[in-house]
Design an enzyme around this catalytic site. Structure first.
Site, short mmCIF file in Angstrom:
data_model
loop_
_atom_site.label_atom_id
_atom_site.label_comp_id
_atom_site.label_asym_id
_atom_site.label_seq_id
_atom_site.Cartn_x
_atom_site.Cartn_y
_atom_site.Cartn_z
N ASP A 141 11.62 94.97 -56.19
CA ASP A 141 10.64 93.87 -56.40
C ASP A 141 9.26 94.21 -55.84
OD1 ASP A 141 12.45 92.23 -57.73
OD2 ASP A 141 13.02 91.12 -55.95
N LYS B 295 19.98 90.78 -65.26
CA LYS B 295 19.89 91.78 -64.20
C LYS B 295 21.23 92.52 -64.18
CE LYS B 295 18.60 92.24 -59.33
NZ LYS B 295 18.30 91.52 -58.08
N GLU C 247 17.33 85.15 -67.68
CA GLU C 247 16.88 86.39 -67.03
C GLU C 247 18.08 87.28 -66.72
OE1 GLU C 247 14.42 85.69 -63.62
OE2 GLU C 247 14.60 87.75 -62.91
N GLU D 95 12.58 90.91 -66.59
CA GLU D 95 11.89 91.36 -65.37
C GLU D 95 11.85 92.89 -65.35
OE1 GLU D 95 12.74 89.57 -61.53
OE2 GLU D 95 12.80 91.57 -60.62
N ASP E 204 7.12 88.33 -60.03
CA ASP E 204 8.35 88.11 -59.24
C ASP E 204 8.52 89.31 -58.33
OD1 ASP E 204 10.61 87.19 -58.18
OD2 ASP E 204 11.87 87.44 -59.94
N MET F 233 6.79 76.69 -64.36
CA MET F 233 8.21 77.04 -64.47
C MET F 233 8.96 76.60 -63.22
SD MET F 233 10.41 79.56 -63.05
CE MET F 233 10.15 81.33 -63.00
N ASP G 263 17.23 96.91 -55.52
CA ASP G 263 16.33 95.92 -56.12
C ASP G 263 15.06 95.80 -55.27
OD1 ASP G 263 15.26 93.66 -57.28
OD2 ASP G 263 16.71 92.29 -56.39
N HIS H 203 12.38 77.59 -57.03
CA HIS H 203 13.77 77.14 -57.10
C HIS H 203 13.83 75.77 -56.44
CE1 HIS H 203 14.19 81.58 -56.89
NE2 HIS H 203 15.20 81.40 -57.69
C1 GLT Z 1 15.49 86.13 -57.21
C2 GLT Z 1 15.68 87.15 -58.29
C3 GLT Z 1 14.66 87.01 -59.35
C4 GLT Z 1 14.75 85.74 -60.12
C5 GLT Z 1 14.48 84.55 -59.31
C6 GLT Z 1 14.76 83.32 -60.12
S1 GLT Z 1 15.23 84.55 -57.78
O1 GLT Z 1 14.40 86.48 -56.43
O2 GLT Z 1 15.63 88.45 -57.73
O3 GLT Z 1 14.66 88.09 -60.23
O4 GLT Z 1 13.76 85.75 -61.12
O5 GLT Z 1 16.00 82.79 -59.86
MN MN Z 2 12.97 87.66 -61.60
MN MN Z 3 14.13 91.28 -59.08
#
Ligand code: GLT
Ligand code: MN
Ligand code: MN
Length: 386
Positions: free
Chosen positions: A256, A182, A180, A216, A286, A87, A254, A53
């Protein structure tokens, strides 16, 4: 065999291995690495690229001179390590200015500032070599629908994307956008909540060819959906410009997590989809290490993401070469050709012939499929006994 290679195009964001372990309930547990240190860490573990970012690299408060120095140092680290920047993206979610969104904010000044910040961030990304520009609208949503009109939000999102596509064309940049989705977090509900929403939205833009998606794993799993199916739809539409790999237990916050750490079987089917269909863009992780990790364990996390991908890729090759599996698949997909006359699209003649064809419906209903046997073979393959 499981060592990452440049052709695997494994990338990490500065915010991923650089995550300090802060969460809504606790303070950071790891010291903040500089972007230069992160590039060296990624080189050490064998990654191909780094994404960022704008504000992962250049703090939002930096002066022009500070920006130039930071970019010089970063470029030097890239040159020293051979790490590339495929990217870049804009942080349109951390600063308090974006508390009610960026492109969909009800405040016209915030919407304009978001465009200005993104133009600057695009310039920065392109300067460092990025060819893909991600848009993740973490704050583009609501907790209550009383104060924001969802139809207006879509129109504002479209106006912003159209503006920024024209900006890229105007500058002559070789850059494509990847949207993206979410479903929630940090907002109660985020607009365009799934990859499917994004695919539909893209077709309404002025330059749909410039815009694809960045699905994602965790984001579709948070919504209880089958990620592989969403990625397949994006691929089939020629819209899979980028992918964010990680993992996530269904129904949780979330998370990750490290790629493949929760749903190994889903990860296998995802890798199979990507590899068997010749996906050739970045494989971006990510994800971030557990809060319990120190930086040695962060390296283990990063190596683990790539290694699991490569192990699953090898499992895909085994799946494709496994005689018993392939015989079962041949049986499942067997076609005696008797229906060929009804396939390949409509004609009045086909419709008439189809209307007159006598099907043995009870016989069709008696046919089973050996999916239990097939799935058990997949499980045994993944468990390492085949
Ligand atoms: C953030 C988010 C991700 C995004 C990123 C890009 S930032 O961590 O949870 O899923 O891909 O802005
Ligand atoms: Mn992401
Ligand atoms: Mn995420």
């Amino acid at each position: 065999m499981y060592d990452p290679k440049p052709e695997n195009k494994f990338t990490f964001g500065l915010w991923t291995v650089g995550n300090t372990g802060r969460d809504p309930f606790g303070e950071p547990v790891r010291h903040q690495l500089t972007p230069v240190e992160i590039v060296h860490l990624l080189a050490e573990v064998g990654a191909w690229g780094v994404n960022f970012h704008d504000n992962d690299l250049v703090p939002i408060t930096a002066t022009a001179a500070e920006r130039d120095q930071i970019v010089r140092d970063f470029k030097q680290a890239l040159a020293d390590t051979g790490i590339v920047v495929p990217m870049a993206t804009t942080n349109l979610f951390s600063d308090p200015a974006f508390r009610d969104g960026a492109f969909t904010s009800n405040d016209a000044q915030v919407r304009a500032y978001a465009l200005q910040k993104t133009m600057n961030a695009i310039d920065l990304g392109v300067e460092l070599g990025a060819k893909i520009y991600v848009f993740w609208g973490g704050r583009e949503g609501t907790e209550t629908d009383a104060g924001k009109d969802p139809v207006t939000a879509i129109k504002r999102s479209r106006e912003a994307m159209n503006f920024l596509c024209e900006y890229v064309l105007d500058q002559g940049y070789d850059l494509k956008f990847a949207l993206e989705a979410k479903p929630n977090e940090p907002r109660g509900d985020i607009y365009n909540a799934t990859t499917g929403n994004m695919l539909a939205f893209i077709e309404t833009l002025d330059h749909p060819d410039m815009v694809g998606v960045n699905p994602e794993v965790a984001h579709e799993h948070m919504a209880g959906l089958n990620f592989t199916h969403h990625v397949a739809q994006a691929m089939e539409a020629g819209k899979l410009f980028h992918i964010d790999l990680n993992d996530q237990a269904f129904g949780r916050y979330d998370q990750d997590f490290r790629f493949g750490s929760v749903n190994l079987k889903s990860a296998f089917f995802l890798v199979r989809l990507l590899e068997d269909n010749g996906y050739d863009a970045s494989r971006h992780f990510d994800a971030h290490a557990y809060r319990t990790a120190d930086y040695d364990d962060v390296k283990a996390f990063a190596r683990g993401c790539m290694r699991t991908y490569l192990i699953l890729k090898e499992k895909v090759a085994r799946f494709n070469a496994d005689v018993e599996i392939q015989e079962l698949l041949a049986h499942i997909h067997a076609d005696d050709g008797s229906m060929d006359g009804f396939q390949g699209g409509y004609s009045p003649e086909k419709a008439a012939a189809l209307r007159n064809y006598a099907f043995d419906r009870p016989a069709l209903g008696r046919r089973g499929q050996p999916y239990e046997r097939l799935d058990q073979l997949v499980v045994e393959l993944l468990l390492g006994v085949r």
